[in-house]
Design a protein around this motif. Structure first.
Motif, PDB file in Angstrom:
ATOM      1  N   GLN A  35     -13.617   3.501  -2.317  1.00 12.77           N
ATOM      2  CA  GLN A  35     -13.119   4.243  -3.482  1.00 12.77           C
ATOM      3  C   GLN A  35     -11.765   4.882  -3.173  1.00 12.77           C
ATOM      4  O   GLN A  35     -10.847   4.853  -3.996  1.00 12.77           O
ATOM      5  N   LYS A  36     -11.626   5.443  -1.979  1.00 13.99           N
ATOM      6  CA  LYS A  36     -10.375   6.062  -1.546  1.00 13.99           C
ATOM      7  C   LYS A  36      -9.262   5.011  -1.523  1.00 13.99           C
ATOM      8  O   LYS A  36      -8.134   5.269  -1.946  1.00 13.99           O
ATOM      9  N   LYS A  37      -9.595   3.815  -1.022  1.00 11.60           N
ATOM     10  CA  LYS A  37      -8.645   2.708  -0.942  1.00 11.60           C
ATOM     11  C   LYS A  37      -8.181   2.288  -2.347  1.00 11.60           C
ATOM     12  O   LYS A  37      -6.998   2.059  -2.575  1.00 11.60           O
ATOM     13  N   ARG A  38      -9.134   2.216  -3.295  1.00 13.18           N
ATOM     14  CA  ARG A  38      -8.809   1.852  -4.684  1.00 13.18           C
ATOM     15  C   ARG A  38      -7.879   2.884  -5.314  1.00 13.18           C
ATOM     16  O   ARG A  38      -6.906   2.533  -5.967  1.00 13.18           O
ATOM     17  N   ASP A  39      -8.210   4.168  -5.110  1.00 15.04           N
ATOM     18  CA  ASP A  39      -7.391   5.247  -5.668  1.00 15.04           C
ATOM     19  C   ASP A  39      -5.971   5.197  -5.126  1.00 15.04           C
ATOM     20  O   ASP A  39      -5.005   5.396  -5.855  1.00 15.04           O
ATOM     21  N   LYS A  40      -5.853   4.922  -3.830  1.00 13.03           N
ATOM     22  CA  LYS A  40      -4.533   4.856  -3.190  1.00 13.03           C
ATOM     23  C   LYS A  40      -3.717   3.698  -3.760  1.00 13.03           C
ATOM     24  O   LYS A  40      -2.520   3.830  -4.007  1.00 13.03           O
ATOM     25  N   LEU A  81      -4.014   2.346  -6.753  1.00 16.83           N
ATOM     26  CA  LEU A  81      -3.609   2.698  -8.117  1.00 16.83           C
ATOM     27  C   LEU A  81      -2.440   3.668  -8.104  1.00 16.83           C
ATOM     28  O   LEU A  81      -1.513   3.551  -8.890  1.00 16.83           O
ATOM     29  N   LYS A  82      -2.486   4.626  -7.189  1.00 21.19           N
ATOM     30  CA  LYS A  82      -1.439   5.634  -7.097  1.00 21.19           C
ATOM     31  C   LYS A  82      -0.105   4.998  -6.700  1.00 21.19           C
ATOM     32  O   LYS A  82       0.948   5.385  -7.203  1.00 21.19           O
ATOM     33  N   SER A  83      -0.143   4.020  -5.810  1.00 14.02           N
ATOM     34  CA  SER A  83       1.093   3.384  -5.361  1.00 14.02           C
ATOM     35  C   SER A  83       1.723   2.534  -6.474  1.00 14.02           C
ATOM     36  O   SER A  83       2.927   2.335  -6.498  1.00 14.02           O
ATOM     37  N   LYS A  84       0.886   2.045  -7.395  1.00 16.36           N
ATOM     38  CA  LYS A  84       1.408   1.236  -8.501  1.00 16.36           C
ATOM     39  C   LYS A  84       2.012   2.092  -9.606  1.00 16.36           C
ATOM     40  O   LYS A  84       2.782   1.598 -10.412  1.00 16.36           O
TER      41      LYS A  84
END
Length: 141
Positions: free
Chosen positions: A39-44, A46-49
């Motif tokens: 989940q942390k990886k997914r959030d990161k 999304l944030k970078s995009k």
């Protein structure tokens, strides 16, 4: 519920309640640490995009001469074409605050000349010793 706990214990995994309000409650047998990591990886990702808004500033004096104005206008055009927001402001030093109208005229003239490149987001507004105006870039097709 007891059977689910038993299954989770046998597999050496965690029993996570997904929807507690449902009847019966919905649970899932997963490795909770791995779930949190994913989940942390997914959030990161999304944030970078997400697009970051860059704000460039251009400062004028109330009696900025024509050449200096044109020079700064060229920079403003470049900033807007690069997709950055523009914060144009007139800084009043000492008693030059009596030239508020000149500062406002200068900013409105700039806004009018940059009409092809961006639209005014905030009209000139006096904040302390500064008169500030924001211009957002027009979306490039």
């Amino acid at each position: 519920m007891e059977k689910a706990k038993e299954i989770a214990r046998e597999q050496e995994l965690d029993l996570v309640e997904i929807s507690p309000k449902a009847v019966p409650p919905v649970c899932k047998v997963i490795d909770y640490k791995k779930f949190l990591y994913e989940q942390k990886k997914r959030d990161k990702a999304l944030k970078s995009k997400a697009t970051k808004v860059i704000v460039k500033e251009i400062r004028f004096g109330p009696q900025t001469d024509e050449h200096d104005y044109e020079f700064k206008k060229k920079h403003a055009i470049k900033f807007l074409q690069d997709g950055a927001k523009l914060k144009a402001f007139v800084f009043f030093k000492g008693r030059s605050i009596v030239f508020k109208e000149q500062g406002q005229i200068l900013l409105l003239k700039l806004a009018q000349e940059l009409e092809d490149y961006g639209k005014v987001e905030q009209m000139p507004k006096l904040e302390g010793k500064r008169m500030i105006m924001f211009i957002a870039p027009k979306k490039s097709k």
